[in-house]
Design a protein around this motif. Structure first.
Motif, PDB file in Angstrom:
ATOM      1  N   TYR A 168      45.646  30.415  38.440  1.00  0.00           N
ATOM      2  CA  TYR A 168      45.862  30.061  37.015  1.00  0.00           C
ATOM      3  C   TYR A 168      45.497  30.975  36.084  1.00  0.00           C
ATOM      4  O   TYR A 168      44.527  31.939  36.368  1.00  0.00           O
ATOM      5  CB  TYR A 168      45.295  28.519  36.896  1.00  0.00           C
ATOM      6  N   ALA A 169      46.090  30.983  34.963  1.00  0.00           N
ATOM      7  CA  ALA A 169      45.413  31.769  33.624  1.00  0.00           C
ATOM      8  C   ALA A 169      45.627  33.370  33.796  1.00  0.00           C
ATOM      9  O   ALA A 169      44.810  34.093  33.215  1.00  0.00           O
ATOM     10  CB  ALA A 169      43.893  31.408  33.424  1.00  0.00           C
ATOM     11  N   LEU A 170      46.171  33.768  34.853  1.00  0.00           N
ATOM     12  CA  LEU A 170      46.376  35.378  35.159  1.00  0.00           C
ATOM     13  C   LEU A 170      46.857  36.042  33.651  1.00  0.00           C
ATOM     14  O   LEU A 170      46.543  36.866  33.311  1.00  0.00           O
ATOM     15  CB  LEU A 170      47.223  35.511  35.973  1.00  0.00           C
ATOM     16  N   GLU A 171      47.683  35.323  32.980  1.00  0.00           N
ATOM     17  CA  GLU A 171      48.482  35.895  31.945  1.00  0.00           C
ATOM     18  C   GLU A 171      47.385  35.975  30.583  1.00  0.00           C
ATOM     19  O   GLU A 171      47.692  36.538  29.845  1.00  0.00           O
ATOM     20  CB  GLU A 171      49.472  35.061  31.321  1.00  0.00           C
ATOM     21  N   ALA A 172      46.352  35.252  30.857  1.00  0.00           N
ATOM     22  CA  ALA A 172      45.450  35.446  29.657  1.00  0.00           C
ATOM     23  C   ALA A 172      44.569  36.526  29.768  1.00  0.00           C
ATOM     24  O   ALA A 172      43.791  36.799  28.731  1.00  0.00           O
ATOM     25  CB  ALA A 172      44.347  34.116  29.750  1.00  0.00           C
ATOM     26  N   PHE A 173      44.382  37.219  30.958  1.00  0.00           N
ATOM     27  CA  PHE A 173      43.811  38.548  30.885  1.00  0.00           C
ATOM     28  C   PHE A 173      44.352  39.642  30.359  1.00  0.00           C
ATOM     29  O   PHE A 173      45.535  39.812  30.224  1.00  0.00           O
ATOM     30  CB  PHE A 173      43.366  38.978  32.471  1.00  0.00           C
ATOM     31  N   ARG A 174      43.398  40.517  29.713  1.00  0.00           N
ATOM     32  CA  ARG A 174      43.977  41.868  29.372  1.00  0.00           C
ATOM     33  C   ARG A 174      43.463  42.854  30.355  1.00  0.00           C
ATOM     34  O   ARG A 174      42.114  42.984  30.594  1.00  0.00           O
ATOM     35  CB  ARG A 174      43.200  42.253  28.086  1.00  0.00           C
ATOM     36  N   ALA A 175      44.493  43.416  31.285  1.00  0.00           N
ATOM     37  CA  ALA A 175      43.956  43.956  32.466  1.00  0.00           C
ATOM     38  C   ALA A 175      44.845  45.344  32.648  1.00  0.00           C
ATOM     39  O   ALA A 175      45.948  45.263  32.164  1.00  0.00           O
ATOM     40  CB  ALA A 175      44.131  43.012  33.632  1.00  0.00           C
ATOM     41  N   GLN A 176      44.180  46.454  33.149  1.00  0.00           N
ATOM     42  CA  GLN A 176      44.829  47.642  33.554  1.00  0.00           C
ATOM     43  C   GLN A 176      45.463  47.414  34.829  1.00  0.00           C
ATOM     44  O   GLN A 176      46.747  47.417  34.975  1.00  0.00           O
ATOM     45  CB  GLN A 176      43.901  48.555  33.672  1.00  0.00           C
ATOM     46  N   THR A 177      44.875  46.758  35.957  1.00  0.00           N
ATOM     47  CA  THR A 177      45.275  46.244  36.897  1.00  0.00           C
ATOM     48  C   THR A 177      44.986  44.886  37.255  1.00  0.00           C
ATOM     49  O   THR A 177      43.868  44.749  36.748  1.00  0.00           O
ATOM     50  CB  THR A 177      45.109  47.247  38.361  1.00  0.00           C
ATOM     51  N   LEU A 178      45.703  44.263  37.900  1.00  0.00           N
ATOM     52  CA  LEU A 178      45.211  42.511  38.151  1.00  0.00           C
ATOM     53  C   LEU A 178      45.662  42.557  39.554  1.00  0.00           C
ATOM     54  O   LEU A 178      46.602  42.516  40.288  1.00  0.00           O
ATOM     55  CB  LEU A 178      46.029  41.685  37.451  1.00  0.00           C
ATOM     56  N   ALA A 179      44.418  42.197  40.638  1.00  0.00           N
ATOM     57  CA  ALA A 179      44.728  41.750  41.911  1.00  0.00           C
ATOM     58  C   ALA A 179      44.162  40.627  42.122  1.00  0.00           C
ATOM     59  O   ALA A 179      43.164  39.974  41.754  1.00  0.00           O
ATOM     60  CB  ALA A 179      43.789  42.696  42.707  1.00  0.00           C
ATOM     61  N   VAL A 180      44.869  39.814  43.143  1.00  0.00           N
ATOM     62  CA  VAL A 180      44.722  38.198  43.453  1.00  0.00           C
ATOM     63  C   VAL A 180      44.589  38.358  44.767  1.00  0.00           C
ATOM     64  O   VAL A 180      45.098  38.767  45.753  1.00  0.00           O
ATOM     65  CB  VAL A 180      46.053  37.505  42.918  1.00  0.00           C
ATOM     66  N   ALA A 181      43.502  37.244  44.934  1.00  0.00           N
ATOM     67  CA  ALA A 181      43.518  36.966  46.482  1.00  0.00           C
ATOM     68  C   ALA A 181      43.275  35.258  46.374  1.00  0.00           C
ATOM     69  O   ALA A 181      42.964  34.718  45.692  1.00  0.00           O
ATOM     70  CB  ALA A 181      41.897  37.522  47.196  1.00  0.00           C
ATOM     71  N   THR A 182      43.902  34.788  47.618  1.00  0.00           N
ATOM     72  CA  THR A 182      43.788  33.299  47.891  1.00  0.00           C
ATOM     73  C   THR A 182      43.451  33.259  49.241  1.00  0.00           C
ATOM     74  O   THR A 182      43.807  33.856  50.094  1.00  0.00           O
ATOM     75  CB  THR A 182      45.061  32.845  47.453  1.00  0.00           C
ATOM     76  N   ASP A 183      42.672  32.233  49.367  1.00  0.00           N
ATOM     77  CA  ASP A 183      42.227  31.646  50.733  1.00  0.00           C
ATOM     78  C   ASP A 183      43.297  31.384  51.648  1.00  0.00           C
ATOM     79  O   ASP A 183      43.295  31.645  52.768  1.00  0.00           O
ATOM     80  CB  ASP A 183      41.133  30.806  50.771  1.00  0.00           C
TER      81      ASP A 183
END
Length: 237
Positions: free
Chosen positions: A135-150
């Motif tokens: 959640y809230a990924l769109e709120a970041f200012r990011a050059q790259t965005l990496a996601v991990a989930t259990d």
């Protein structure tokens, strides 16, 4: 300087089950990593709830909260146009570092990193981990965005720390569960500077009650007053 003020609720939305975003009208300009004590009740529960600032922009403050007990259930029940008591901003925020920067967040610990991502000179590389649904990924200012989930539902299946190469960065900023911060401390040791924002139970928020003290060498530091942001080497994780 910290102060108490009554603010108006602009929005209160559920992002995923058990996680909400509360937006209030407030002209404060807190530093990334600072927090407020929130209160939407008169007597019970006794204590206000410490919550980091997720975003401070154009006369609005945003707070992300995890519904865990009576206090956060009361926050979840707030409606638009209702009022909320804020006391803050409190604590010490993230220091600014030059060079390449990574942000590492776990669960609700992503909140203070969102504001930090907008305040850094250049967009950082962002690494975030969740149990299942991000959640809230769109709120970041990011050059790259990496996601991990259990669960493996989105992105890398496993821990977010498995994605980070600390030697690639001049500094790493992190907030999340203590086991994640402890793993990051070992991973970054001798490779880069690591700043951690700690989560702790708080009563007063100003360092008077010592309820949030954590070990630091032969002594203790207060998360609310001396932190919540520390160099990882300054605290035991």
């Amino acid at each position: 300087m910290a102060s108490e003020q009554k603010v108006k609720i602009l929005k209160n939305t559920e992002l995923v089950p058990g996680v909400g975003k509360l937006v209030v009208s407030c002209d404060d300009s807190p530093l990334p990593g600072q927090f407020y004590m929130l209160r939407a009740w008169e007597r019970e529960p006794l204590l206000s709830r410490p919550i980091s600032v997720g975003r401070a922009d154009q006369g609005e403050l945003s707070f992300y909260y995890l519904v865990k007990g009576k206090g956060t259930r009361l926050l979840q029940a707030l409606k638009e146009e209702e009022s909320l008591l804020l006391f803050g901003p409190l604590g010490k925020g993230f220091p600014k570092e030059e060079g390449s920067v990574a942000l590492v967040g776990g669960g609700i610990g992503i909140a203070p990193l969102i504001e930090l991502s907008h305040r850094l000179p250049a967009a950082p590389d962002v690494y975030v981990g969740f149990l299942d649904t991000p959640y809230a990924l769109e709120a970041f200012r990011a050059q790259t965005l990496a996601v991990a989930t259990d669960s493996g539902r989105v992105g890398h299946k496993g821990f977010v720390t498995e994605l980070l190469k600390p030697e690639s960065f001049d500094a790493v900023y992190a907030c999340g569960p203590t086991p994640m911060l402890s793993a990051l401390k070992k991973l970054c040791e001798g490779k880069t500077r690591l700043y951690v924002s700690l989560e702790a139970h708080m009563a007063c928020g100003v360092g008077a009650c010592l309820g949030c003290a954590v070990p630091s060498g032969d002594s203790y530091v207060r998360v609310c007053k001396d932190g919540p942001v520390f160099l990882a080497e300054e605290v035991e994780l």
